[in-house]
Scaffold this motif. Structure first.
Motif, PDB file in Angstrom:
ATOM      1  N   GLN A  17       1.048  -1.299   0.279  1.00 40.57           N
ATOM      2  CA  GLN A  17       0.002   0.074   0.041  1.00 40.57           C
ATOM      3  C   GLN A  17       1.485   1.102   0.160  1.00 40.57           C
ATOM      4  O   GLN A  17       1.685   0.982  -0.409  1.00 40.57           O
ATOM      5  CB  GLN A  17      -0.978   0.444   0.967  1.00 40.57           C
ATOM      6  N   GLU A  18       0.158   2.161   1.192  1.00 41.84           N
ATOM      7  CA  GLU A  18       1.109   3.604   0.256  1.00 41.84           C
ATOM      8  C   GLU A  18       1.664   4.265   1.970  1.00 41.84           C
ATOM      9  O   GLU A  18       1.625   2.661   3.035  1.00 41.84           O
ATOM     10  CB  GLU A  18       0.064   4.829   0.227  1.00 41.84           C
ATOM     11  N   ILE A  19       3.080   4.678   1.096  1.00 40.79           N
ATOM     12  CA  ILE A  19       4.377   5.137   2.373  1.00 40.79           C
ATOM     13  C   ILE A  19       3.202   6.123   2.968  1.00 40.79           C
ATOM     14  O   ILE A  19       2.057   6.894   3.298  1.00 40.79           O
ATOM     15  CB  ILE A  19       5.188   5.993   2.592  1.00 40.79           C
ATOM     16  N   PRO A  20       2.426   5.172   4.995  1.00 39.07           N
ATOM     17  CA  PRO A  20       1.888   5.879   6.082  1.00 39.07           C
ATOM     18  C   PRO A  20       2.341   7.732   5.831  1.00 39.07           C
ATOM     19  O   PRO A  20       3.696   7.895   5.662  1.00 39.07           O
ATOM     20  CB  PRO A  20       2.318   5.217   7.126  1.00 39.07           C
ATOM     21  N   LYS A  21       1.305   8.613   5.960  1.00 38.48           N
ATOM     22  CA  LYS A  21       1.837  10.091   5.601  1.00 38.48           C
ATOM     23  C   LYS A  21       2.231  10.519   7.707  1.00 38.48           C
ATOM     24  O   LYS A  21       2.690  11.553   7.233  1.00 38.48           O
ATOM     25  CB  LYS A  21       0.340  10.331   5.577  1.00 38.48           C
ATOM     26  N   GLY A  36      12.854  -2.395  -1.162  1.00 40.56           N
ATOM     27  CA  GLY A  36      12.891  -3.559  -0.965  1.00 40.56           C
ATOM     28  C   GLY A  36      11.546  -3.892  -0.487  1.00 40.56           C
ATOM     29  O   GLY A  36      11.731  -5.170   0.121  1.00 40.56           O
ATOM     30  N   ASN A  37      10.359  -3.285  -1.220  1.00 37.98           N
ATOM     31  CA  ASN A  37       8.773  -3.289  -0.768  1.00 37.98           C
ATOM     32  C   ASN A  37       8.080  -3.679  -1.895  1.00 37.98           C
ATOM     33  O   ASN A  37       8.754  -4.169  -2.160  1.00 37.98           O
ATOM     34  CB  ASN A  37       8.763  -2.603   0.780  1.00 37.98           C
ATOM     35  N   HIS A  38       7.241  -3.585  -1.065  1.00 39.99           N
ATOM     36  CA  HIS A  38       5.818  -3.651  -2.436  1.00 39.99           C
ATOM     37  C   HIS A  38       5.200  -2.295  -2.259  1.00 39.99           C
ATOM     38  O   HIS A  38       3.499  -2.332  -1.696  1.00 39.99           O
ATOM     39  CB  HIS A  38       4.746  -4.583  -2.398  1.00 39.99           C
ATOM     40  N   LEU A  39       5.597  -1.148  -1.677  1.00 42.43           N
ATOM     41  CA  LEU A  39       4.507   0.110  -1.493  1.00 42.43           C
ATOM     42  C   LEU A  39       4.744   0.721  -3.197  1.00 42.43           C
ATOM     43  O   LEU A  39       5.255   0.188  -3.437  1.00 42.43           O
ATOM     44  CB  LEU A  39       6.252   0.776  -1.076  1.00 42.43           C
ATOM     45  N   SER A  40       3.241   1.107  -3.257  1.00 51.30           N
ATOM     46  CA  SER A  40       2.850   1.871  -3.754  1.00 51.30           C
ATOM     47  C   SER A  40       2.339   3.045  -3.791  1.00 51.30           C
ATOM     48  O   SER A  40       2.139   2.918  -2.877  1.00 51.30           O
ATOM     49  CB  SER A  40       1.459   1.212  -4.709  1.00 51.30           C
ATOM     50  N   GLY A  41       1.387   3.618  -5.062  1.00 52.88           N
ATOM     51  CA  GLY A  41       0.548   5.141  -4.686  1.00 52.88           C
ATOM     52  C   GLY A  41       1.895   6.382  -4.768  1.00 52.88           C
ATOM     53  O   GLY A  41       3.023   6.395  -5.501  1.00 52.88           O
ATOM     54  N   TYR A  42       1.898   7.030  -4.133  1.00 52.24           N
ATOM     55  CA  TYR A  42       3.036   8.082  -4.541  1.00 52.24           C
ATOM     56  C   TYR A  42       3.702   8.713  -3.004  1.00 52.24           C
ATOM     57  O   TYR A  42       2.620   8.035  -1.759  1.00 52.24           O
ATOM     58  CB  TYR A  42       1.632   9.765  -4.668  1.00 52.24           C
ATOM     59  N   ILE A  43       4.459   9.423  -3.512  1.00 55.83           N
ATOM     60  CA  ILE A  43       5.628  10.092  -2.483  1.00 55.83           C
ATOM     61  C   ILE A  43       4.696  10.885  -1.817  1.00 55.83           C
ATOM     62  O   ILE A  43       3.847  11.656  -2.455  1.00 55.83           O
ATOM     63  CB  ILE A  43       7.036  10.404  -3.017  1.00 55.83           C
ATOM     64  N   PRO A  44       4.789  10.761  -0.078  1.00 62.11           N
ATOM     65  CA  PRO A  44       3.847  11.915   0.592  1.00 62.11           C
ATOM     66  C   PRO A  44       4.411  13.200   0.132  1.00 62.11           C
ATOM     67  O   PRO A  44       5.855  13.638  -0.069  1.00 62.11           O
ATOM     68  CB  PRO A  44       4.233  12.007   2.231  1.00 62.11           C
ATOM     69  N   GLU A  45       3.706  14.558  -0.272  1.00 62.90           N
ATOM     70  CA  GLU A  45       3.779  16.015  -0.725  1.00 62.90           C
ATOM     71  C   GLU A  45       4.857  16.356  -0.088  1.00 62.90           C
ATOM     72  O   GLU A  45       5.082  17.142  -0.505  1.00 62.90           O
ATOM     73  CB  GLU A  45       2.472  16.407  -1.102  1.00 62.90           C
ATOM     74  N   GLY A  65       3.586   8.317 -10.108  1.00 57.56           N
ATOM     75  CA  GLY A  65       3.098   9.595 -10.313  1.00 57.56           C
ATOM     76  C   GLY A  65       4.888  10.477 -10.194  1.00 57.56           C
ATOM     77  O   GLY A  65       6.043  10.450 -10.056  1.00 57.56           O
ATOM     78  N   GLU A  66       5.375  12.046 -10.064  1.00 49.76           N
ATOM     79  CA  GLU A  66       5.979  12.691  -9.862  1.00 49.76           C
ATOM     80  C   GLU A  66       6.354  13.181  -8.592  1.00 49.76           C
ATOM     81  O   GLU A  66       5.888  12.260  -7.700  1.00 49.76           O
ATOM     82  CB  GLU A  66       5.527  14.206 -10.135  1.00 49.76           C
ATOM     83  N   ILE A  67       7.981  13.323  -8.011  1.00 52.55           N
ATOM     84  CA  ILE A  67       8.454  13.405  -7.121  1.00 52.55           C
ATOM     85  C   ILE A  67       8.226  14.856  -6.555  1.00 52.55           C
ATOM     86  O   ILE A  67       8.512  15.651  -7.778  1.00 52.55           O
ATOM     87  CB  ILE A  67      10.384  13.075  -7.372  1.00 52.55           C
TER      88      ILE A  67
END
Length: 200
Positions: A17-21, A36-45, A65-67
């Motif tokens: 899932q996503e990186i915890p905000k 080395g995980n299965h993280l998806s979604g976007y890097i927190p803004e 997505g974008e950095i």
């Protein structure tokens, strides 16, 4: 006590899932490794909140997505790895990020561009593309009608001199009308093909 945590290493697990905000609230964090995980979604803004962060490794995940522009606020960052994800767009610029010249930091992200990778190519906006298409259509119409007018005028001009008798003149004008009809059909056929296929 949590805010004073210096480093987190959760690499090589099966995190998804996503990186915890909530991670971006750990303002005292200096080291973060989620590779080395299965993280998806976007890097927190708001990752730029981690102003003391010195090392960040998010490689080998499925981030997309974008950095975020917040990366430009990471003034202490000296070790960075975002490789092997699905990131795209322009790499943010900041004084500290400019010191990270190793291209492998961003490798295996085919959609990324900008320093230290290749410059981003300015792609035309949809409006620019539509305007260009309309201009091409107008140009094609102009060329077709100029060609048709030239052919018609040429035969009409020479026909007056070559065919002076009434019968010959009638036949000639009939021939010109037929020729004009064929040219007109060609023009419409040309325009139809252009509208279906579009400009190359």
């Amino acid at each position: 006590m949590i805010a004073a945590m210096a480093g987190i290493d959760l690499s090589g697990n099966f995190l998804s899932q996503e990186i915890p905000k909530g991670l971006t609230t750990l303002v005292g964090l200096r080291y973060l490794n989620l590779s080395g995980n299965h993280l998806s979604g976007y890097i927190p803004e708001d990752i730029g909140n981690l102003v003391l962060l010195e090392s960040l490794d998010l490689s080998r995940n499925q981030l997309r997505g974008e950095i975020p522009q917040g990366f430009a606020d990471l003034r202490s960052i000296s070790a960075l790895n975002l490789s092997t994800n699905m990131l795209s767009g322009r790499i943010p610029m900041g004084d500290q990020l400019r010191t990270l010249v190793d291209q492998s930091i961003y490798s295996n992200n085919p959609g990324l561009c900008g320093f230290p990778l290749e410059d981003c190519k300015n792609s035309p906006t949809p409006t620019q593309t539509e305007t260009s298409l309309d201009e091409d259509k107008e140009t094609l119409w102009l060329y077709c009608f100029v060609a048709a007018g030239f052919i018609f005028g040429f035969w009409l001009y020479w026909g007056i001199f070559l065919f002076r008798g009434e019968t010959w003149r009638y036949l000639f004008y009939q021939y010109v009308d037929n020729m004009q009809g064929k040219v007109t059909k060609k023009v419409y056929s040309c325009i139809s093909r252009f509208q279906v296929k579009g400009p190359e």
